[in-house]
Design an enzyme around this catalytic site. Sequence first.
Site, mmCIF file in Angstrom:
data_model
loop_
_atom_site.group_PDB
_atom_site.id
_atom_site.type_symbol
_atom_site.label_atom_id
_atom_site.label_comp_id
_atom_site.label_asym_id
_atom_site.label_seq_id
_atom_site.Cartn_x
_atom_site.Cartn_y
_atom_site.Cartn_z
ATOM 1 N N CYS A 70 -1.806 0.202 7.544
ATOM 2 C CA CYS A 70 -1.051 1.412 7.231
ATOM 3 C C CYS A 70 -1.122 2.413 8.379
ATOM 4 C CB CYS A 70 -1.567 2.034 5.946
ATOM 5 S SG CYS A 70 -1.248 1.012 4.485
ATOM 6 N N GLU B 199 0.583 4.084 1.460
ATOM 7 C CA GLU B 199 0.723 4.685 2.787
ATOM 8 C C GLU B 199 1.779 3.954 3.614
ATOM 9 O OE1 GLU B 199 -2.089 3.462 1.447
ATOM 10 O OE2 GLU B 199 -3.815 4.744 1.886
ATOM 11 N N HIS C 59 0.858 -1.186 0.000
ATOM 12 C CA HIS C 59 0.000 0.000 0.000
ATOM 13 C C HIS C 59 0.896 1.237 0.000
ATOM 14 C CE1 HIS C 59 -3.569 -2.243 2.134
ATOM 15 N NE2 HIS C 59 -3.063 -2.924 1.106
ATOM 16 N N CYS D 71 -5.767 2.166 5.738
ATOM 17 C CA CYS D 71 -6.323 0.962 6.358
ATOM 18 C C CYS D 71 -5.637 0.752 7.716
ATOM 19 C CB CYS D 71 -6.116 -0.238 5.433
ATOM 20 S SG CYS D 71 -4.409 -0.833 5.370
HETATM 21 ZN ZN LIG Z 1 -3.192 0.244 3.759
#
Ligand SMILES: [Zn+2]
Length: 141
Positions: A88, A57, A55, A85
Amino acid sequence: MTPDDEKFLRRAVAIASRAGASGERPFGSLLVGADGTVLIEDHNTVVSDSDITAHPELKLARWAARELAPDVAAGTTMFTSCQPCPMCATAIDQSGLGRVVYALSSEQFEEVRPAAPPPPPVRYEGPALFDEAREPIENYY
Ligand SMILES: [Zn+2]
């Protein structure tokens, strides 16, 4: 939210759009220093990296923790196309970054995304072996 915040947030959404158009999952993020300089940007590479943790992030939080002095990180803002999420968010909380600005909330994302079945539940077991497991912790700290 300032006009500059909106500008950087639009940049995160544009990164997400380009990622989606290229076959990656449509998420993008960037880090902006206290002086308004873009330090780094990235998009989701879960597909191309075959890595469930890729991801943007998380990648940027790791970069910040590795590359930025604590005072610089504290003055740095992450702009991201969706609310991070839990994975992250945990990394961001550990990274020293000072601020996160996101476009879609997690709830809005769930409304926009086609429904997907939840992943199968994972069974966690523990605690166990307290006396043995505490030893490396006590020896370290
Ligand atoms: Zn994430």
